[in-house]
Motif scaffolding. Sequence first.
Motif, PDB file in Angstrom:
ATOM      1  N   THR A 182       0.900  -1.203   0.004  1.00  0.00           N
ATOM      2  CA  THR A 182      -0.080  -0.047   0.158  1.00  0.00           C
ATOM      3  C   THR A 182       0.881   1.176   0.005  1.00  0.00           C
ATOM      4  OG1 THR A 182      -0.030   0.187   2.497  1.00  0.00           O
ATOM      5  CG2 THR A 182      -1.808  -1.025   1.179  1.00  0.00           C
ATOM      6  N   PRO A 183       0.289   2.533  -0.472  1.00  0.00           N
ATOM      7  CA  PRO A 183       1.248   3.764  -0.316  1.00  0.00           C
ATOM      8  C   PRO A 183       2.003   3.971   0.697  1.00  0.00           C
ATOM      9  CG  PRO A 183      -0.818   3.930  -1.768  1.00  0.00           C
ATOM     10  CD  PRO A 183      -0.982   2.537  -0.833  1.00  0.00           C
ATOM     11  N   VAL A 184       1.404   3.638   1.856  1.00  0.00           N
ATOM     12  CA  VAL A 184       2.231   4.002   3.196  1.00  0.00           C
ATOM     13  C   VAL A 184       3.697   3.473   3.191  1.00  0.00           C
ATOM     14  CG1 VAL A 184       1.544   2.298   4.589  1.00  0.00           C
ATOM     15  CG2 VAL A 184       1.646   4.679   5.536  1.00  0.00           C
ATOM     16  N   ASN A 185       3.670   2.348   2.567  1.00  0.00           N
ATOM     17  CA  ASN A 185       5.100   1.750   2.539  1.00  0.00           C
ATOM     18  C   ASN A 185       6.282   1.891   1.394  1.00  0.00           C
ATOM     19  OD1 ASN A 185       5.280   0.309   5.053  1.00  0.00           O
ATOM     20  ND2 ASN A 185       3.549  -0.854   4.473  1.00  0.00           N
ATOM     21  N   VAL A 186       5.589   3.020   0.546  1.00  0.00           N
ATOM     22  CA  VAL A 186       6.449   3.260  -0.867  1.00  0.00           C
ATOM     23  C   VAL A 186       7.869   3.923  -0.471  1.00  0.00           C
ATOM     24  CG1 VAL A 186       6.452   4.251  -2.859  1.00  0.00           C
ATOM     25  CG2 VAL A 186       4.511   2.813  -2.110  1.00  0.00           C
ATOM     26  N   PHE A 187       7.511   5.116   0.123  1.00  0.00           N
ATOM     27  CA  PHE A 187       8.628   6.029   0.442  1.00  0.00           C
ATOM     28  C   PHE A 187       9.612   5.399   1.307  1.00  0.00           C
ATOM     29  CE2 PHE A 187       6.834   9.279  -1.869  1.00  0.00           C
ATOM     30  CZ  PHE A 187       7.912   9.894  -2.646  1.00  0.00           C
ATOM     31  N   PRO A 188       9.066   4.586   2.548  1.00  0.00           N
ATOM     32  CA  PRO A 188      10.183   3.758   3.213  1.00  0.00           C
ATOM     33  C   PRO A 188      11.126   2.856   2.431  1.00  0.00           C
ATOM     34  CG  PRO A 188       8.048   4.131   4.615  1.00  0.00           C
ATOM     35  CD  PRO A 188       7.962   4.572   3.129  1.00  0.00           C
ATOM     36  N   ILE A 189      10.514   2.199   1.506  1.00  0.00           N
ATOM     37  CA  ILE A 189      11.216   1.279   0.616  1.00  0.00           C
ATOM     38  C   ILE A 189      12.413   2.310  -0.183  1.00  0.00           C
ATOM     39  CG2 ILE A 189      11.469   0.191  -1.627  1.00  0.00           C
ATOM     40  CD1 ILE A 189       8.688  -1.070  -0.624  1.00  0.00           C
ATOM     41  N   VAL A 190      12.015   3.328  -0.612  1.00  0.00           N
ATOM     42  CA  VAL A 190      12.928   4.196  -1.369  1.00  0.00           C
ATOM     43  C   VAL A 190      14.041   4.713  -0.450  1.00  0.00           C
ATOM     44  CG1 VAL A 190      13.064   6.488  -2.576  1.00  0.00           C
ATOM     45  CG2 VAL A 190      11.153   4.850  -2.954  1.00  0.00           C
ATOM     46  N   PHE A 191      13.881   5.286   0.769  1.00  0.00           N
ATOM     47  CA  PHE A 191      14.464   5.917   1.626  1.00  0.00           C
ATOM     48  C   PHE A 191      15.734   4.681   2.230  1.00  0.00           C
ATOM     49  CE2 PHE A 191      11.641   9.612   2.387  1.00  0.00           C
ATOM     50  CZ  PHE A 191      11.760   9.963   0.888  1.00  0.00           C
ATOM     51  N   ARG A 192      15.146   3.554   2.636  1.00  0.00           N
ATOM     52  CA  ARG A 192      15.667   2.485   2.827  1.00  0.00           C
ATOM     53  C   ARG A 192      16.818   2.156   1.889  1.00  0.00           C
ATOM     54  NH1 ARG A 192      11.336   0.205   5.148  1.00  0.00           N
ATOM     55  NH2 ARG A 192      11.027  -1.513   3.573  1.00  0.00           N
ATOM     56  N   GLN A 193      16.425   2.055   0.564  1.00  0.00           N
ATOM     57  CA  GLN A 193      17.257   1.494  -0.701  1.00  0.00           C
ATOM     58  C   GLN A 193      18.366   2.576  -0.886  1.00  0.00           C
ATOM     59  OE1 GLN A 193      16.977  -1.237  -2.087  1.00  0.00           O
ATOM     60  NE2 GLN A 193      18.589  -0.938  -3.449  1.00  0.00           N
ATOM     61  N   TYR A 194      18.103   4.109  -0.957  1.00  0.00           N
ATOM     62  CA  TYR A 194      18.876   4.919  -1.392  1.00  0.00           C
ATOM     63  C   TYR A 194      19.792   5.808  -0.466  1.00  0.00           C
ATOM     64  CZ  TYR A 194      16.831   3.304  -5.902  1.00  0.00           C
ATOM     65  OH  TYR A 194      16.221   2.683  -6.570  1.00  0.00           O
ATOM     66  N   PHE A 195      19.189   5.725   0.871  1.00  0.00           N
ATOM     67  CA  PHE A 195      19.618   6.680   1.980  1.00  0.00           C
ATOM     68  C   PHE A 195      20.104   5.826   3.241  1.00  0.00           C
ATOM     69  CE2 PHE A 195      16.843   9.195  -0.804  1.00  0.00           C
ATOM     70  CZ  PHE A 195      17.953  10.133  -1.400  1.00  0.00           C
ATOM     71  N   ASN A 196      19.679   4.509   3.102  1.00  0.00           N
ATOM     72  CA  ASN A 196      20.069   3.820   4.491  1.00  0.00           C
ATOM     73  C   ASN A 196      19.373   4.392   5.634  1.00  0.00           C
ATOM     74  OD1 ASN A 196      21.937   1.921   3.006  1.00  0.00           O
ATOM     75  ND2 ASN A 196      23.333   3.485   3.325  1.00  0.00           N
ATOM     76  N   ALA A 197      18.038   4.735   5.234  1.00  0.00           N
ATOM     77  CA  ALA A 197      17.071   5.331   6.427  1.00  0.00           C
ATOM     78  C   ALA A 197      16.575   4.310   7.164  1.00  0.00           C
ATOM     79  CB  ALA A 197      15.982   6.128   5.795  1.00  0.00           C
TER      80      ALA A 197
END
Length: 385
Positions: A334-349
């Motif tokens: 669902t959309p709520v989990n989209v940016f966490p994936i991006v930020f983990r992938q490219y910024f090690n958030a």
Amino acid sequence: HTKEFTGISAPRPHSSERQVRSNQTGPDIYLIVLDKYTGSRSLRDNFDFDNTEFERFLTSRGFILPRAAQANYIFTMLALASLLNHRYLDEIPAEPDAESRNRVYMNHLIEDSSVLRFLQSRNYRFIFFPTELAFTGGNRFADQQVPEPRRIFSEFEIVWRRTTLAEPVLSWICRRFDCARLLISFPGESKLLEWKFEQLTQLPSWPRDGRPLFVFAHLLIPHEPYVFNADCSTRAPFYPSFSLVQNETPEKEAYTAQISCLNLKLKGIVDRILRNSPSPPVIILQSDHGHGRLPLHIPEVHAVTPDRVAERTHVFAAYHLPGADRDVVYDSITPVNVFPIVFRQYFNANLGRLPDKTFWSPGTNPFEFTRVYPGQRRLNSQTPH
């Protein structure tokens, strides 16, 4: 529940005055929200429309397409607030007297979001595409708005229809005549969309001062009014009248024709962005919610058939995540989990995955949430308040 929001938070300076807190860079990030784009399964089952060719195109360009993506909320305002802050809205008060304050707070969450703060702290240049809707009508923190909000055509006819006797009069007419041919003209709608499509193709070559781009474009398509034929030629625009006519075929055909046109435009946008970007970009194609074939004022969930609940909550989604393993995106996202994936992938958030939930709310009170389980065809009447 006692906590209420005024829409006021700690002030922060305009983007041009803010200090960058990190020299970390990342890929260009394009968030393209496709308003009311139903997921492919529901398009096939309820509209007799096969979206396979477009999905194959995206897959050939490196996109990951979840097979059963669901919405978090069935209203755009709520969907965007949740997406851009990677959080649920459980704490929002449902009392009717709080609704106006809630709407102000949603506007604030969309304009000054966690996603924007995260990226601007990493030296991103923010490009924003305004709409005529209040919650995406402008962004004071954008480095550039395309176009400037004052140039957006105001949909006076929509406001007039929704705030006067026009709606009950049209509903009365629809019960007696063929509303699929009841045209409501919006002269600038198609031209503005075509202009935005073209601007999106040119963004990779815009001056950027060595900074990565964050682009947020909320495109009000395939949402009505239907202004395009399948080949992207323009047509006389009209609004649908689902639930008011017996024959839904003309309106279904108009909706899927607009999807065909949008797919054609997105192919050009995707290819130009991929070809001209200085490095492989992140591209998020995300629907806010599906169609549902519902009346203007959405009913309580128990008054809606399961197939229409499923359709409204079934969304189209496709993610270009360069260098990422395909399994970072799961089918039921669902959309709520989209940016966490991006930020983990490219910024090690350090952002965890939230449970994927879907909430229904009626038009009489969009903040009265009921959790639904469309895939299981069962409802939970307990609200999170």
